[in-house]
Structures are given as structure tokens and as C-alpha cells.
Design a protein around this motif. Structure first.
Motif, short mmCIF file in Angstrom:
data_model
loop_
_atom_site.label_atom_id
_atom_site.label_comp_id
_atom_site.label_asym_id
_atom_site.label_seq_id
_atom_site.Cartn_x
_atom_site.Cartn_y
_atom_site.Cartn_z
N VAL A 4 0.83 -1.18 -0.01
CA VAL A 4 -0.01 0.06 0.14
C VAL A 4 0.89 1.33 -0.12
CG1 VAL A 4 -1.82 1.22 1.16
CG2 VAL A 4 -1.84 -1.12 1.24
N ILE A 6 0.76 5.46 0.20
CA ILE A 6 -0.31 6.54 0.62
C ILE A 6 0.59 7.62 0.75
CG2 ILE A 6 -1.38 7.59 2.55
CD1 ILE A 6 -2.06 4.74 3.53
N HIS A 53 -6.62 -8.65 2.19
CA HIS A 53 -7.80 -7.94 2.83
C HIS A 53 -7.20 -6.73 4.15
CE1 HIS A 53 -7.62 -11.44 5.73
NE2 HIS A 53 -8.02 -10.46 6.67
N ALA A 56 -6.02 -3.75 1.65
CA ALA A 56 -7.36 -3.05 1.10
C ALA A 56 -7.88 -2.09 2.16
CB ALA A 56 -7.86 -4.24 0.58
N ALA A 57 -8.05 -2.78 3.43
CA ALA A 57 -8.69 -1.99 4.22
C ALA A 57 -7.87 -0.82 4.86
CB ALA A 57 -8.95 -2.90 5.39
N ALA A 59 -5.53 0.63 2.77
CA ALA A 59 -5.71 1.56 1.67
C ALA A 59 -7.03 2.42 1.67
CB ALA A 59 -5.53 0.89 0.38
N GLU A 60 -7.87 1.56 1.85
CA GLU A 60 -9.20 2.45 1.95
C GLU A 60 -9.69 3.40 2.97
OE1 GLU A 60 -13.99 1.37 2.47
OE2 GLU A 60 -12.75 -0.18 1.63
N ARG A 61 -8.97 3.04 4.24
CA ARG A 61 -9.09 3.91 5.18
C ARG A 61 -8.02 5.06 5.39
NH1 ARG A 61 -8.63 7.47 8.40
NH2 ARG A 61 -8.70 7.43 10.63
N GLY A 63 -6.88 6.50 2.40
CA GLY A 63 -6.94 7.18 0.91
C GLY A 63 -5.64 6.57 0.25
N ARG A 65 -3.30 3.66 -2.25
CA ARG A 65 -3.29 2.63 -3.29
C ARG A 65 -2.91 1.28 -3.06
NH1 ARG A 65 -1.67 4.82 -8.85
NH2 ARG A 65 -3.73 6.01 -8.68
N ALA A 66 -3.76 0.31 -2.92
CA ALA A 66 -3.16 -0.99 -2.78
C ALA A 66 -2.90 -1.83 -4.14
CB ALA A 66 -4.29 -1.74 -2.07
N ASP A 86 -1.81 12.01 -7.69
CA ASP A 86 -2.56 11.60 -6.56
C ASP A 86 -2.48 12.35 -5.46
OD1 ASP A 86 -3.04 9.13 -8.00
OD2 ASP A 86 -1.10 7.97 -7.17
#
Length: 90
Positions: A4, A6, A53, A56-57, A59-61, A63, A65-66, A86
Motif C-alpha cells: 500500500v 499513501i 484484505h 485493502a482495508a 488503503a481504503e481507510r 486514501g 492505493r493497494a 494522486d
């Protein structure tokens, strides 16, 4: 490893790292690798996870990129994958 990337504003790095650490502890997620690099347009936080997972979690939290599992040179892959366009977190 699942990587990930960021982007973080330098002035927000300390606060963001604290928030990330609290979130990881709260969700009982361990990182394989964690590093920060100074880039022309801010800081790049690079985290590697064993489980997709978790990556992904995270990266989502935050902002980010995974990226799919990569080689031993995952940091180079992340550096190429995240363009200067980005958004920065913070």
C-alpha cells in the motif's frame, strides 16, 4: 506481500503515522514492512501486508492505493504506481 502506498503532506506525517498506528492496533493488523520516503511533492508512506484484505482495508481507510503482491523490490513498484497527481492525505 501486498503493498500500500499513501501520500502524506510532510506537515501531517507525524499525526497521520499516529492515526495509522492506532488504527492498525485497533484492528489487530501487523505490518510486514513500513517505511516513509520524501518525494518532490510530499511523503510516501509504504506499508506491506501479508494478507490482501488487510492491505485493502488500510488503503481504503487512509486514501492509499493497494497493489497486488510484488517482488522484493515492492517499494520501487509503489513509487512507479503512485503518480504525483494522486492526492495527498491531510
Amino acid at each position: 506481500m501486498h503493498v500500500v502506498g499513501i501520500r502524506v503532506k510532510p506537515s501531517e506525517l507525524s499525526k497521520q503515522m499516529e492515526t495509522m498506528r492506532l488504527w492498525l492496533d485497533e484492528h489487530r493488523i501487523d505490518l510486514s514492512t513500513f517505511a516513509c520516503r520524501h518525494m518532490e511533492d510530499g511523503m510516501l508512506v509504504h506499508a506491506e501486508f501479508s494478507l490482501a484484505h488487510h492491505a485493502a482495508a488500510f488503503a481504503e481507510r487512509f486514501g492509499g492505493r493497494a497493489n497486488p503482491p510484488s517482488s522484493a523490490y515492492a517499494d520501487q513498484d509503489v513509487m512507479r504506481e503512485i503518480s504525483p497527481a494522486d492526492a495527498l492525505v491531510g
